[in-house]
Design a protein around this motif. Structure first.
Motif, short mmCIF file in Angstrom:
data_model
loop_
_atom_site.label_atom_id
_atom_site.label_comp_id
_atom_site.label_asym_id
_atom_site.label_seq_id
_atom_site.Cartn_x
_atom_site.Cartn_y
_atom_site.Cartn_z
N ASN A 106 -95.19 84.18 -100.50
CA ASN A 106 -96.29 83.30 -100.09
C ASN A 106 -96.25 83.00 -98.60
N ASN A 107 -95.83 84.02 -97.82
CA ASN A 107 -95.78 83.95 -96.36
C ASN A 107 -94.75 82.94 -95.82
N LYS A 108 -93.86 82.45 -96.68
CA LYS A 108 -92.85 81.49 -96.23
C LYS A 108 -91.66 82.23 -95.62
N ALA A 109 -91.10 81.64 -94.56
CA ALA A 109 -89.93 82.24 -93.91
C ALA A 109 -88.73 82.20 -94.85
N GLN A 110 -87.91 83.22 -94.76
CA GLN A 110 -86.72 83.32 -95.60
C GLN A 110 -85.59 83.94 -94.79
N THR A 111 -84.40 83.37 -94.88
CA THR A 111 -83.21 83.92 -94.23
C THR A 111 -82.23 84.37 -95.30
N CYS A 112 -81.78 85.63 -95.24
CA CYS A 112 -80.89 86.20 -96.25
C CYS A 112 -79.57 86.61 -95.61
N ARG A 113 -78.49 86.31 -96.29
CA ARG A 113 -77.17 86.71 -95.81
C ARG A 113 -76.95 88.20 -96.06
N VAL A 114 -76.22 88.82 -95.15
CA VAL A 114 -75.85 90.23 -95.32
C VAL A 114 -74.35 90.35 -95.16
N PRO A 115 -73.72 91.35 -95.78
CA PRO A 115 -72.26 91.45 -95.76
C PRO A 115 -71.71 92.15 -94.52
N TRP A 116 -72.57 92.61 -93.62
CA TRP A 116 -72.06 93.26 -92.41
C TRP A 116 -72.24 92.32 -91.22
N SER A 117 -71.40 92.49 -90.20
CA SER A 117 -71.42 91.57 -89.07
C SER A 117 -72.34 92.03 -87.95
N GLY A 118 -72.69 93.31 -87.93
CA GLY A 118 -73.54 93.82 -86.87
C GLY A 118 -75.02 93.68 -87.19
N PRO A 119 -75.88 94.28 -86.37
CA PRO A 119 -77.33 94.20 -86.60
C PRO A 119 -77.74 94.97 -87.84
N SER A 120 -78.96 94.69 -88.31
CA SER A 120 -79.50 95.33 -89.52
C SER A 120 -80.68 96.22 -89.15
N ARG A 121 -81.03 97.12 -90.08
CA ARG A 121 -82.20 97.95 -89.93
C ARG A 121 -83.00 97.91 -91.22
N LEU A 122 -84.31 98.14 -91.12
CA LEU A 122 -85.17 98.16 -92.28
C LEU A 122 -84.99 99.50 -93.00
N VAL A 123 -84.61 99.43 -94.27
CA VAL A 123 -84.39 100.63 -95.07
C VAL A 123 -85.64 101.00 -95.86
N ARG A 124 -86.29 99.99 -96.48
CA ARG A 124 -87.45 100.28 -97.33
C ARG A 124 -88.36 99.06 -97.37
N LYS A 125 -89.62 99.21 -96.96
CA LYS A 125 -90.60 98.13 -97.01
C LYS A 125 -91.17 98.04 -98.41
N LEU A 126 -91.24 96.81 -98.94
CA LEU A 126 -91.73 96.59 -100.29
C LEU A 126 -93.08 95.88 -100.32
N SER A 127 -93.51 95.35 -99.22
CA SER A 127 -94.72 94.53 -99.19
C SER A 127 -95.89 95.28 -98.61
N GLY A 128 -97.09 94.79 -98.97
CA GLY A 128 -98.27 95.30 -98.30
C GLY A 128 -98.39 94.75 -96.90
N ALA A 129 -97.88 93.54 -96.67
CA ALA A 129 -97.87 92.94 -95.34
C ALA A 129 -96.92 93.73 -94.44
N PRO A 130 -97.20 93.80 -93.14
CA PRO A 130 -96.34 94.58 -92.25
C PRO A 130 -94.97 93.94 -92.07
N CYS A 131 -93.97 94.78 -91.90
CA CYS A 131 -92.62 94.35 -91.54
C CYS A 131 -92.32 94.93 -90.17
N ASP A 132 -92.60 94.16 -89.13
CA ASP A 132 -92.42 94.61 -87.75
C ASP A 132 -91.26 93.84 -87.13
N GLU A 133 -90.25 94.57 -86.68
CA GLU A 133 -89.08 93.92 -86.09
C GLU A 133 -89.50 93.13 -84.86
N GLY A 134 -88.99 91.90 -84.78
CA GLY A 134 -89.33 91.02 -83.68
C GLY A 134 -90.54 90.16 -83.95
N ARG A 135 -91.33 90.53 -84.99
CA ARG A 135 -92.51 89.74 -85.33
C ARG A 135 -92.39 89.15 -86.74
#
Length: 304
Positions: A106-135
């Protein structure tokens, strides 16, 4: 013999007509969903989601994603069932090097923990809404932020290791950075200092409240919900920073002057407490070295 075959066929047809509800309750489908019409694809995928979720309706963007995977990537029904199970199975911490699903519902911000300490990359987009890094998504140390309807799976950008500091932006560390949430869209702005940030000057009519519409991160500032402001480093700027604060209120939209101890340096808006905007130079300002003023219904907590 012909009469017997005809009777058996008629019985089978009557049985099928007598139990339409059963076919609607279970998402029976061939493995290759491309053999079905689009309406039947929608039906069986929706039913499978309802069965696994206990009656919930599948989100529209998730349904569109599955239809695309069926007709463009040749996903089988078993792969869709497994993906639905994963999407409904919560977000347990995966093993190092796996993937993490992070969803802005519902367009709400969400923060998720990840098990790695470095940066992340997008593996697979699941939404119709865009997933643009930095936006609409951003990688942070040990976590991923998503917003504005982005739903995706993320993995480590490289082998885990220490996360380097962001490359400093041009300009002196003692300067300020303007960060703006335009049309209520989330925005992440890099800053040239490595420590936390503080709000220096609110520019928007919408309240900028730390932890709600803006927050400080290592080397960057996040704003959302229409917050537009200028930010500076939390340390090394703006006086001694001894924690003093005072509340000044414009009741009935009147202009009010409130005392300010000159020994505490230059005051700044720490938190807007009113629905009316507190904008420096418009609805609040510095009267003198010993006073601040508010007007037009601004009520805020001021400090240094």
């Amino acid at each position: 013999m012909n009469r017997l075959l005809h009777a058996l066929a008629l019985t089978a047809c009557l049985g099928a007509l007598a139990t339409p509800a059963l076919s609607q309750q279970r998402a029976y489908a061939p493995e290759n969903l491309r053999t079905l019409s689009q309406n039947d694809q929608v039906r069986v995928i929706s039913l499978e989601y309802e069965e696994q979720s206990g009656g919930r309706r599948i989100p529209d963007d998730q349904l569109r994603f599955y239809l695309d995977q069926v007709n463009r990537s040749n996903w089988g029904f078993s792969q869709i069932k497994a993906d639905i199970a994963q999407s409904l199975g919560g977000s347990p911490m995966p093993p190092q090097g796996g993937t993490v699903r992070c969803e802005s519902v519902n367009n709400k911000a969400q923060t998720c923990r990840v098990p790695w300490s470095g940066p992340s990359r997008l593996v697979r987009k699941l939404s119709g809404a865009p997933c643009d890094e930095g936006r609409t998504w951003q990688s942070q140390r040990g976590q991923v932020y998503v917003g504005n309807g982005c739903r995706a799976e993320f993995g480590p950008a490289y082998d885990p290791g220490p996360t380097p500091l962001p490359t400093p932006l041009p300009g002196p560390v003692g300067g300020s950075v303007r960060c703006e949430s335009v049309n209520n869209q989330a925005q992440i702005c890099r800053v040239p200092w490595s420590g936390p940030s503080r709000l220096s000057r609110q520019l928007s009519g919408t309240a900028c409240v730390e932890g709600r519409t803006w927050q400080s991160q290592r080397g960057q500032v996040y704003v959302g919900g229409g917050c537009r402001a200028e930010f500076v480093a939390a340390s090394g700027n703006g006086g001694p920073g001894n924690g003093y604060s005072t509340t000044c209120s414009s009741n009935d939209n009147r202009r009010v002057t409130c005392p300010w101890p000159p020994s505490y340096g230059t005051p700044r808006l720490l938190e807007q407490l009113s629905r009316s905007p507190c904008i420096q130079g418009q609805t609040w300002g510095i009267q003198s070295a010993t006073a601040i003023w508010v007007s037009q219904g601004c009520r805020g907590r001021f400090g240094n």
